[in-house]
Design a protein around this motif. Structure first.
Motif: not given
Length: 91
Positions: A1-6, A36-41, A46-55, A61-67
């Motif tokens: 998780g957070e260890e992967a980022l550091s 997100k954590g799998q993408i780092i590894q 690092v996935v800094v953010g995601t863009k959707h129709k709403g913004g 969170p690191l456990t969120a999946r990229v759609k």
């Protein structure tokens, strides 16, 4: 998780610049469906953010999946960003 980022930031050579780039996630993108954590590894970006129709959401969170169909803002070295952008899902 957070260890992967550091670990990501401490392992980048000091002489190598970090860049940010927006990547569109299509159905053939290997990033689609990954957390997100799998993408780092796997890709070293690092996935800094995601863009959707709403913004744009940077509080994901690191456990969120990229759609598929979304866009992500990634941070990495030029080589890792390019590798993540150009890789394709295996058939």
């Amino acid at each position: 998780g957070e260890e992967a980022l550091s670990g990501f930031f401490s392992s980048a050579p000091q002489s190598e610049n970090l860049i940010m780039k927006e990547l569109s996630i299509g159905s053939k993108s290997p990033l689609a469906g990954l957390q997100k954590g799998q993408i780092i590894q796997k890709y070293g970006v690092v996935v800094v953010g995601t863009k959707h129709k709403g913004g744009f959401d940077i509080n994901v969170p690191l456990t969120a999946r990229v759609k598929s169909g979304s866009s992500v803002l990634v941070l990495g070295t030029p080589a890792t960003v390019m590798a993540a952008e150009r890789s394709k899902k295996p058939r």
